[in-house]
Design a protein around this motif. Structure first.
Motif, PDB file in Angstrom:
ATOM      1  N   PHE A 126      10.403  29.067 -34.438  1.00  0.00           N
ATOM      2  CA  PHE A 126      10.259  28.065 -33.368  1.00  0.00           C
ATOM      3  C   PHE A 126       9.631  26.787 -33.942  1.00  0.00           C
ATOM      4  CE2 PHE A 126      11.048  31.384 -30.204  1.00  0.00           C
ATOM      5  CZ  PHE A 126      11.707  30.682 -29.209  1.00  0.00           C
ATOM      6  N   ARG A 127       8.681  26.972 -34.848  1.00  0.00           N
ATOM      7  CA  ARG A 127       8.003  25.814 -35.429  1.00  0.00           C
ATOM      8  C   ARG A 127       8.980  24.993 -36.275  1.00  0.00           C
ATOM      9  NH1 ARG A 127       4.381  23.105 -33.729  1.00  0.00           N
ATOM     10  NH2 ARG A 127       3.090  24.928 -33.325  1.00  0.00           N
ATOM     11  N   THR A 128       9.706  25.667 -37.153  1.00  0.00           N
ATOM     12  CA  THR A 128      10.598  24.901 -38.042  1.00  0.00           C
ATOM     13  C   THR A 128      11.818  24.373 -37.291  1.00  0.00           C
ATOM     14  OG1 THR A 128      11.678  26.948 -38.731  1.00  0.00           O
ATOM     15  CG2 THR A 128       9.912  26.111 -40.139  1.00  0.00           C
ATOM     16  N   ALA A 129      12.271  25.116 -36.289  1.00  0.00           N
ATOM     17  CA  ALA A 129      13.483  24.689 -35.578  1.00  0.00           C
ATOM     18  C   ALA A 129      13.191  23.589 -34.563  1.00  0.00           C
ATOM     19  CB  ALA A 129      14.115  25.889 -34.871  1.00  0.00           C
ATOM     20  N   TYR A 130      12.118  23.743 -33.820  1.00  0.00           N
ATOM     21  CA  TYR A 130      11.865  22.806 -32.719  1.00  0.00           C
ATOM     22  C   TYR A 130      10.454  22.215 -32.728  1.00  0.00           C
ATOM     23  CZ  TYR A 130      16.242  24.388 -30.656  1.00  0.00           C
ATOM     24  OH  TYR A 130      17.570  24.666 -30.422  1.00  0.00           O
ATOM     25  N   ASP A 131       9.684  22.567 -33.756  1.00  0.00           N
ATOM     26  CA  ASP A 131       8.323  22.049 -33.839  1.00  0.00           C
ATOM     27  C   ASP A 131       7.530  22.383 -32.578  1.00  0.00           C
ATOM     28  OD1 ASP A 131       6.146  20.858 -34.899  1.00  0.00           O
ATOM     29  OD2 ASP A 131       6.726  18.814 -34.357  1.00  0.00           O
ATOM     30  N   THR A 132       7.604  23.614 -32.172  1.00  0.00           N
ATOM     31  CA  THR A 132       6.935  24.016 -30.933  1.00  0.00           C
ATOM     32  C   THR A 132       6.579  25.496 -30.993  1.00  0.00           C
ATOM     33  OG1 THR A 132       7.151  24.099 -28.530  1.00  0.00           O
ATOM     34  CG2 THR A 132       9.123  24.596 -29.787  1.00  0.00           C
ATOM     35  N   LEU A 133       5.764  25.907 -30.064  1.00  0.00           N
ATOM     36  CA  LEU A 133       5.520  27.328 -29.878  1.00  0.00           C
ATOM     37  C   LEU A 133       6.682  27.914 -29.080  1.00  0.00           C
ATOM     38  CD1 LEU A 133       1.734  27.168 -28.941  1.00  0.00           C
ATOM     39  CD2 LEU A 133       2.708  28.156 -31.024  1.00  0.00           C
ATOM     40  N   PRO A 134       6.865  29.227 -29.102  1.00  0.00           N
ATOM     41  CA  PRO A 134       7.950  29.820 -28.314  1.00  0.00           C
ATOM     42  C   PRO A 134       7.856  29.434 -26.845  1.00  0.00           C
ATOM     43  CG  PRO A 134       7.071  31.434 -29.831  1.00  0.00           C
ATOM     44  CD  PRO A 134       6.167  30.234 -29.929  1.00  0.00           C
ATOM     45  N   SER A 135       8.984  29.095 -26.265  1.00  0.00           N
ATOM     46  CA  SER A 135       9.038  28.754 -24.842  1.00  0.00           C
ATOM     47  C   SER A 135      10.427  29.094 -24.313  1.00  0.00           C
ATOM     48  CB  SER A 135       8.763  27.264 -24.625  1.00  0.00           C
ATOM     49  OG  SER A 135       9.841  26.498 -25.135  1.00  0.00           O
ATOM     50  N   ILE A 136      10.536  29.202 -23.003  1.00  0.00           N
ATOM     51  CA  ILE A 136      11.830  29.506 -22.392  1.00  0.00           C
ATOM     52  C   ILE A 136      12.820  28.380 -22.688  1.00  0.00           C
ATOM     53  CG2 ILE A 136      13.016  29.794 -20.176  1.00  0.00           C
ATOM     54  CD1 ILE A 136      10.423  31.150 -19.152  1.00  0.00           C
ATOM     55  N   LYS A 137      12.338  27.174 -22.609  1.00  0.00           N
ATOM     56  CA  LYS A 137      13.195  26.015 -22.844  1.00  0.00           C
ATOM     57  C   LYS A 137      13.859  26.092 -24.221  1.00  0.00           C
ATOM     58  CE  LYS A 137      12.722  20.965 -23.324  1.00  0.00           C
ATOM     59  NZ  LYS A 137      11.785  19.846 -23.094  1.00  0.00           N
TER      60      LYS A 137
END
Lengths: 343, 256
Positions: free
Chosen positions: A162-173
């Motif tokens: 999630f971090r490398t793909a979207y720079d975020t923590l896991p989320s439904i979005k």
């Protein structure tokens, strides 16, 4: 002096982390999107969810993860099996609850990224809008999205992706977005038919060539709706199938009587691998499909005028089926990650 | 110099913290709580109620969206809570509306469902439902969303009917009832009288008494047991319309 060294070390550490972070972000953004054949257009993708290898890998990991279903019983891949061209071999697939079934046949996901809308009645505009819907559907994976998220949120492999793909923590979005990227780039184009189009005239047998001629002939009209490089015009037609189980097709959305019993034209690539056929899986074999079209179908109220008896003999139908079989992709699907999440 | 550095930082922090501290609140906090009533008593789920002709009915689920609430003063000025939604269900029939300016209000408006701008993907402001944070009422995890039709289920009313009145709701011939209104034509907005003079800094809860008898007064669950209309044709739509049209009559507001 000691405090200075600590401060310098801390700053150096921060800079190192920043560099690592930037390099990860760049890597996620710069990978080129896969392309099926150069003759095909690029897969349309929304500006807010473009391709990256990490996004694809994250989507793939989610796609095969049974923790996203109640009781960890099924994953997306349970009904969209890679070895069956991402379809299923049963008329309607069993959901996570076991006794719970959907009411439509599981369609292939290969080349789904090109579809202008999804579902047999066409009510979904993009993969981003739909990709997590089966996770929560009571007849499918039957688990609340929050539970699914909680189950994966502690997994370090997911945290990293999630971090490398979207720079975020896991989320439904971003679960939805990653699943969309993965499915969008399930491309299939390595058929013998493609080789034939590329100039290898011996890629198709004489029987298959006869079938192709019939397919595109005015006598059968198959190629009118099953048109283009995906063999679908994505239109909605009543093809004279006797109504079962009160599935009204596009009427479900529009409420217009002229839409009753109309379903989206399915794509035909890999069709020999995606039995059974039709929106409800009523036909077990391609032979039965051919017999339906050859008979002209039932006299349903909105039957398309082009659906009429074809008067093909047995060899004509065999030729058409042989052509269908030449649309099978010859490239085996390979997972891009080791799926330690299949548990 | 170093000795002065840390106390200096602490002093600065204290200064800025003090600056951020809000002065007295100039609004009132407002919440709404629905209290479903059936046969003049608080609704009990999975409890048997008479349903005519020696039949009984049990309700197992009553879940619905409320949103786009507003409060109107005597001069017609309104404070609106546009595009703010709550999804309410058993055990969670209360939710926060927001901060209301002090004034003398005489009317409140409540909408049931999700406005057409946000409801479907043809809506002007619509975006993938998964884009809403997980805790937002519009996230699909609220289990009020038709993925295949890209629209919200405005309300879920589910239950069973014991057709022969023998006390069992699972016999052959007994009925499952499931009403899920949810397309733009079934979105409803109603205005209710409410005399309300909120004061700054205080908290208020608007009580919405929901008379389920009135809400289902025009429904015939024996004739139409299943109403999940995603279009405006057929008897499912009419049955669902008969239900949502009653929101205005079934709800009355008061202040706690």
């Amino acid at each position: 002096m000691g405090q200075c060294r600590i401060a310098q070390s801390a700053i150096a550490g921060c800079l190192l982390l920043l560099c690592l972070y930037c390099s990860c972000s760049r890597r996620a953004q710069t990978a080129a999107a896969p392309q099926a054949l150069s003759a095909w257009p690029p897969v349309p993708e929304p500006y807010y969810n473009t391709y990256s290898a990490d996004r694809f890998r994250l989507g793939e990991m989610l796609f095969f993860d049974k923790r996203l279903s109640s009781g960890t019983a099924v994953s997306c891949a349970s009904c969209h099996k890679p070895e069956l061209a991402f379809a299923d071999k049963v008329a309607v697939s069993a959901g996570a609850a076991g006794s719970s079934f959907g009411f439509r046949n599981s369609p292939t996901l290969l080349n789904i990224g090109y579809a202008p809308y999804l579902m047999a009645e066409g009510g979904v505009p993009s993969l981003e809008h739909f990709s997590v819907a089966p996770l929560q559907d009571h007849a499918e994976m039957n688990q609340n999205l929050k539970t699914s998220l909680a189950r994966i949120a502690q997994d370090t492999a997911y945290l990293r992706l999630f971090r490398t793909a979207y720079d975020t923590l896991p989320s439904i979005k971003y679960m939805a977005r990653a699943l969309a990227v993965y499915q969008r780039y399930l491309l299939s184009s390595g058929s013998r038919y493609d080789a034939f189009l590329q100039g290898r005239t011996n890629a198709l047998s004489e029987k298959e060539k006869r079938g192709m001629t019939l397919f595109y002939s005015a006598a059968t009209g198959c190629g009118e709706c099953h048109s283009g490089f995906l063999f679908s015009d994505f239109g909605f037609y009543d093809i004279g199938l006797e109504t079962k189980d009160n599935d009204p097709g596009k009427w479900r959305l529009s409420g217009k009587e002229e839409d009753r019993n109309r379903f989206k034209t399915p794509m035909l690539r890999n069709v020999a691998r995606t039995a059974p056929y039709m929106h409800d899986g009523r036909f077990a074999t391609l032979e039965q499909v051919m017999q339906h079209y050859n008979s002209g179908g039932h006299n349903t109220p909105n039957r398309d005028p082009r659906i009429k008896p074809l008067q093909l003999d047995a060899s004509g139908m065999e030729d058409l089926i042989a052509f269908m079989q030449s649309l099978n992709d010859t490239l085996p699907y390979k997972k891009s990650i080791s799926l330690n999440t299949e548990k | 110099m170093k000795k002065l550095f840390i106390p200096g930082i602490l002093l600065s922090l204290a200064f800025f913290t003090e600056c951020k501290k809000p002065a007295g609140k100039d609004t009132a906090s407002c919440a709404i709580e629905f209290r479903p009533v059936y046969n003049k008593a608080a609704l009990k789920f999975n409890h048997s109620y008479p349903y005519g002709n020696n039949r009984s009915i049990q309700f197992s689920l009553l879940k619905f969206y409320v949103g786009n609430m507003f409060f109107e003063q005597g001069d017609g000025s309104r404070q609106s809570f546009t595009d703010q939604y709550l999804v309410l269900e058993e055990g969670r029939y209360k939710g926060s509306i927001g901060e209301l300016k002090p004034g003398t209000y005489v009317k409140a408006g409540i909408s049931y469902g999700v406005n057409e701008n946000l409801n479907t993907q043809s809506g002007a402001d619509a975006r993938p439902a998964t884009d809403y944070p997980a805790e937002n009422a519009l996230n699909p995890s609220a289990d009020m969303y038709w993925g295949w039709a890209q629209g919200y289920i405005f309300m879920k009313l589910e239950g069973r009917i014991d057709m022969d009145g023998n006390g069992s709701f699972a016999d052959a011939g007994d009925l499952l009832v499931s009403y899920h209104p949810g397309n733009d034509a079934l979105y409803r907005s109603f205005e209710y009288n409410l005399n309300f003079t909120p004061e700054a800094g205080k908290e208020y809860t608007v009580i919405a008494d929901l008379d389920l008898n009135t809400l289902i007064a025009n429904c015939d669950f024996v004739a139409v047991q299943f109403a999940h209309p995603t279009n405006t044709s057929g008897n499912q739509f009419i049955a669902a319309k008969n239900l949502v049209d009653q929101w205005g009559n079934a709800v009355s507001l008061s202040l706690q």
